[in-house]
Enzyme design. Structure first.
Site, short mmCIF file in Angstrom:
data_model
loop_
_atom_site.label_atom_id
_atom_site.label_comp_id
_atom_site.label_asym_id
_atom_site.label_seq_id
_atom_site.Cartn_x
_atom_site.Cartn_y
_atom_site.Cartn_z
N GLY A 31 -7.52 -6.57 -0.33
CA GLY A 31 -7.62 -7.36 0.89
C GLY A 31 -6.72 -8.57 0.89
N GLY B 282 -12.74 -3.89 0.82
CA GLY B 282 -14.09 -3.52 1.23
C GLY B 282 -14.70 -2.48 0.32
N LYS C 120 -16.75 -16.14 5.26
CA LYS C 120 -18.18 -16.12 5.55
C LYS C 120 -19.03 -15.68 4.37
CE LYS C 120 -17.64 -15.22 10.52
NZ LYS C 120 -18.02 -14.31 11.64
N ARG D 32 0.82 -1.21 0.00
CA ARG D 32 0.00 0.00 0.00
C ARG D 32 0.86 1.27 0.00
NH1 ARG D 32 -4.89 -1.95 4.04
NH2 ARG D 32 -6.24 -2.77 2.40
#
Length: 399
Positions: free
Chosen positions: A356, A380, A206, A41
């Site tokens: 991510g 996100g 999930k 990043r």
């Protein structure tokens, strides 16, 4: 939306620029002093930062790190980031002792043309993430007092209504950085008229974390390949036993509905790498998804699944990948993510890695970043954009 290149065209020599960057890098604290384990990043922020420096701007960088509780916390200090940023830029990058207080103001006032200052972690101020507009506004006023213009290059934070992302842009002339502009260009291609076949690969733990993006993407994609821990809830929806694998029982009916609506467009694993324990030295076995023993948990997709996913990806002209196929951090469970990542890299058309853990996996597994069309810095934010949500940090830049 005005870009930093518009700002450069106006001339910025001697002007103070508040640059919101995404420098939220992982730190390894096991050796005592924190060490940056992945500087991706920081490196992604360099094109905009260098362009501003070369234009003679006096650059004040604002960024966050981790999730401190709204007060200074040494373990979340940006000191290691300031040091690494200085190494990459070939100059000293001082770090202010506060976020937007007296020290930040003094250091900002002392900057010369082309100099860079890094403010301490913006989340050391509780107002940064406050739900109260007035609290955020007070901090944004202090940010605005430091600079003449604002540039947002932190795509990974544009889905947050935070003082350094949203409110400050309402107070000074504002521009999108090159990283943000590049992310928008790629995501627009994914959402408007993607070249087909369009294949999306989703992983992660999930289903509930990805449910909104699945709902949004299903009508648009030709194939949706599902791996990672989330696949077991889909497999349970098909009536398969999943042993001790991760399972969201409250999402089984939702997955059953999605499978019925999608037909053959959702592709699930046919085999998994299973073990009795989540361990780097675990004994593993490859089992069909129809025969997962009760005492085993699936921790990666199996070789036959990698082959099937690879065939789907080989025919694709547009690919978006978000989420690992297994617990890639541990050697016994890396093969699935590696195989899928290599297949994504080989896509003849546009290949997008959705930030991510997917971006982290590319780097950790030693894969060539240049072989992908685009690696997002905001997992996100990318997902919320694809869901069709309005992202506050982007909306305010269009004003």
């Amino acid at each position: 939306m005005r870009s930093v290149d518009d700002l450069l065209g106006e001339g910025i020599s001697g002007r103070r620029v508040l640059l919101r960057a995404d420098l939220n890098v992982p730190l390894d604290h096991t050796t005592g002093s924190p060490v940056i384990s992945d500087d991706g990043r920081i490196r992604a922020s360099l094109p905009t930062l260098q362009a501003l420096r070369e234009g003679g701007a006096r650059v004040i960088v604002a960024a966050h790190l981790g999730r401190p509780k709204g007060t200074p916390d040494p373990q979340f200090s940006l000191a290691p980031v300031a040091a690494r940023l200085g190494e990459l830029l070939g100059t000293t990058v001082p770090l202010s002792a506060d976020v937007a207080g007296d020290d930040a103001a003094a250091l900002a006032a002392a900057l010369g043309d082309g100099d860079v200052l890094l403010l301490e972690n913006v989340r050391f101020e509780a107002a940064e993430t406050s739900k109260d507009d007035a609290e955020r506004g007070e901090l944004a006023d202090r940010f605005a007092a430091l600079a003449d213009v604002y540039v947002d290059d932190a795509f990974g934070a544009v889905h947050r209504k935070h003082a350094s992302v949203f409110d400050v842009a309402q107070r000074v002339p504002h521009y999108a950085g090159r990283l943000v502009a590049g992310e928008l260009e790629v995501l627009t291609r994914l959402t408007t008229d993607p070249e087909r076949p369009y294949v999306v690969v989703l992983g992660g733990s999930k289903v509930s974390d990805k449910l909104a993006v699945i709902e949004a993407l299903l009508p648009k994609v030709d194939r949706l390949l599902v791996g990672g821990g989330m696949c077991f809830t889909f497999l349970a929806a098909q009536g398969h036993g999943v042993g001790s694998s991760l399972l969201e029982a409250d999402q089984v009916d939702t997955c059953r509905r999605l499978l019925a609506a999608a037909g053959d467009r959702i592709v699930l694993p046919v085999d998994v790498v299973a073990a009795t324990a989540f361990s780097a030295d675990a004994e593993t076995s490859v089992v069909p998804v129809t025969e997962i023993p009760d005492d085993l948990m699936g921790l990666d997709v199996g070789p036959r699944t990698v082959e099937i996913f690879g065939t789907e990806l080989g025919a694709a002209r547009t690919v978006f990948w978000n989420g690992p196929m297994g617990v890639f951090e541990l050697a016994p469970f890396q093969a699935g993510t590696r195989g899928v990542a290599q297949a994504v890299a080989a896509v003849a058309g546009l290949s997008v890695v959705g930030g991510g853990d997917s971006a982290a996996a590319v780097r950790q597994l030693g894969l060539d970043e240049a072989s992908y069309g685009h690696i997002s810095t905001g997992g996100g934010a990318s997902l919320e954009y694809l869901e069709g949500r309005e992202l506050p940090g982007l909306a305010v830049l269009t004003d």
